[in-house]
Design a protein around this motif. Structure first.
Motif, short mmCIF file in Angstrom:
data_model
loop_
_atom_site.label_atom_id
_atom_site.label_comp_id
_atom_site.label_asym_id
_atom_site.label_seq_id
_atom_site.Cartn_x
_atom_site.Cartn_y
_atom_site.Cartn_z
N TYR A 31 0.82 -1.21 0.00
CA TYR A 31 0.00 0.00 0.00
C TYR A 31 0.86 1.26 0.00
O TYR A 31 1.82 1.37 0.76
N GLY A 32 0.49 2.20 -0.85
CA GLY A 32 1.03 3.52 -0.69
C GLY A 32 0.37 4.17 0.51
O GLY A 32 -0.79 3.89 0.82
N ILE A 33 1.10 5.00 1.22
CA ILE A 33 0.58 5.66 2.41
C ILE A 33 0.64 7.16 2.22
O ILE A 33 1.64 7.71 1.76
N GLY A 34 -0.46 7.80 2.57
CA GLY A 34 -0.51 9.25 2.47
C GLY A 34 -0.85 9.89 3.80
O GLY A 34 -1.58 9.32 4.62
N TRP A 35 -0.30 11.06 4.01
CA TRP A 35 -0.69 11.90 5.15
C TRP A 35 -1.57 13.03 4.62
O TRP A 35 -1.25 13.66 3.63
N PHE A 36 -2.65 13.25 5.33
CA PHE A 36 -3.58 14.31 5.01
C PHE A 36 -3.87 15.09 6.29
O PHE A 36 -3.67 14.58 7.38
N ARG A 37 -4.36 16.29 6.14
CA ARG A 37 -4.74 17.06 7.33
C ARG A 37 -6.07 17.75 7.10
O ARG A 37 -6.46 18.01 5.95
N GLN A 38 -6.73 18.01 8.20
CA GLN A 38 -8.07 18.57 8.12
C GLN A 38 -8.31 19.54 9.27
O GLN A 38 -7.95 19.26 10.41
N VAL A 39 -8.90 20.66 8.92
CA VAL A 39 -9.34 21.61 9.93
C VAL A 39 -10.86 21.64 9.90
O VAL A 39 -11.47 21.29 8.88
N PRO A 40 -11.50 22.02 10.99
CA PRO A 40 -12.97 22.00 11.05
C PRO A 40 -13.61 22.79 9.90
O PRO A 40 -13.19 23.91 9.60
N GLY A 41 -14.58 22.16 9.27
CA GLY A 41 -15.32 22.82 8.21
C GLY A 41 -14.67 22.77 6.85
O GLY A 41 -15.22 23.32 5.88
N LYS A 42 -13.51 22.12 6.75
CA LYS A 42 -12.82 22.06 5.46
C LYS A 42 -12.55 20.61 5.08
O LYS A 42 -12.63 19.70 5.90
N GLU A 43 -12.22 20.42 3.82
CA GLU A 43 -11.93 19.08 3.32
C GLU A 43 -10.57 18.59 3.83
O GLU A 43 -9.73 19.39 4.26
N ASP A 89 -0.08 25.22 9.93
CA ASP A 89 0.01 23.76 9.91
C ASP A 89 -0.91 23.13 10.94
O ASP A 89 -1.03 21.90 10.99
N THR A 90 -1.53 23.93 11.77
CA THR A 90 -2.44 23.42 12.78
C THR A 90 -3.61 22.68 12.13
O THR A 90 -4.29 23.23 11.27
N ALA A 91 -3.81 21.44 12.52
CA ALA A 91 -4.86 20.60 11.93
C ALA A 91 -4.84 19.24 12.62
O ALA A 91 -3.92 18.93 13.39
N VAL A 92 -5.83 18.43 12.30
CA VAL A 92 -5.79 17.02 12.66
C VAL A 92 -5.15 16.29 11.48
O VAL A 92 -5.60 16.44 10.34
N TYR A 93 -4.14 15.51 11.75
CA TYR A 93 -3.41 14.80 10.72
C TYR A 93 -3.84 13.34 10.71
O TYR A 93 -3.87 12.68 11.75
N PHE A 94 -4.14 12.85 9.51
CA PHE A 94 -4.58 11.48 9.30
C PHE A 94 -3.64 10.77 8.34
O PHE A 94 -3.08 11.40 7.45
N CYS A 95 -3.49 9.46 8.51
CA CYS A 95 -2.80 8.68 7.49
C CYS A 95 -3.79 7.71 6.87
O CYS A 95 -4.71 7.21 7.54
#
Length: 126
Positions: A31-43, A89-95
């Motif tokens: 699997y390729g792995i990606g990091w993404f981040r999200q702030v409230p109300g945004k994609e 850079d403040t956000a919740v970070y997901f993989c």
């Protein structure tokens, strides 16, 4: 496959954090792995990704030169070294993981990735 992100925290601008994404179950190296981040109300926005065997990486323009993604398939883990952190850079970070060919997964973005676990909060503030 289950992915669990960790390593977030509260830091001041200019400081560093290292996020970890550890997998359980499945064939991690396929699997390729990606990091993404999200702030409230945004994609959920793309941050960085690494191919199945770690040979290829991709970064969002706003993190190039500051963030480094790496993986250790023997540990079923992917890391995101974040230097020079900024308030934006403040956000919740997901993989997330994707079984698609790497270039295709990156081109499609978050929709190509799955197995999202709970994210980890990164807060950059003075």
């Amino acid at each position: 496959v289950q992915l669990q992100a960790s390593g977030g925290g509260l830091v001041q601008p200019g400081e560093s954090l290292r996020l970890s994404c550890v997998a359980s179950g499945g064939a991690f190296s396929t699997y390729g792995i990606g990091w993404f981040r999200q702030v409230p109300g945004k994609e959920r926005d793309f941050v960085a990704a690494i191919s199945q065997l770690g040979a290829t990486t991709r970064y969002a323009d706003h993190v190039k030169g500051r963030f480094t993604i790496s993986r250790d398939n023997t540990e079923s883990a992917v890391y995101l070294q974040m230097n020079g952190l900024r308030p934006e850079d403040t956000a919740v970070y997901f993989c997330g993981g994707s079984p698609l060919p790497f270039s295709q997964a990156v081109r499609r973005g978050a929709l190509a990735f799955d197995w999202w676990g709970q994210g980890t909060q990164v807060t950059v503030s003075s």
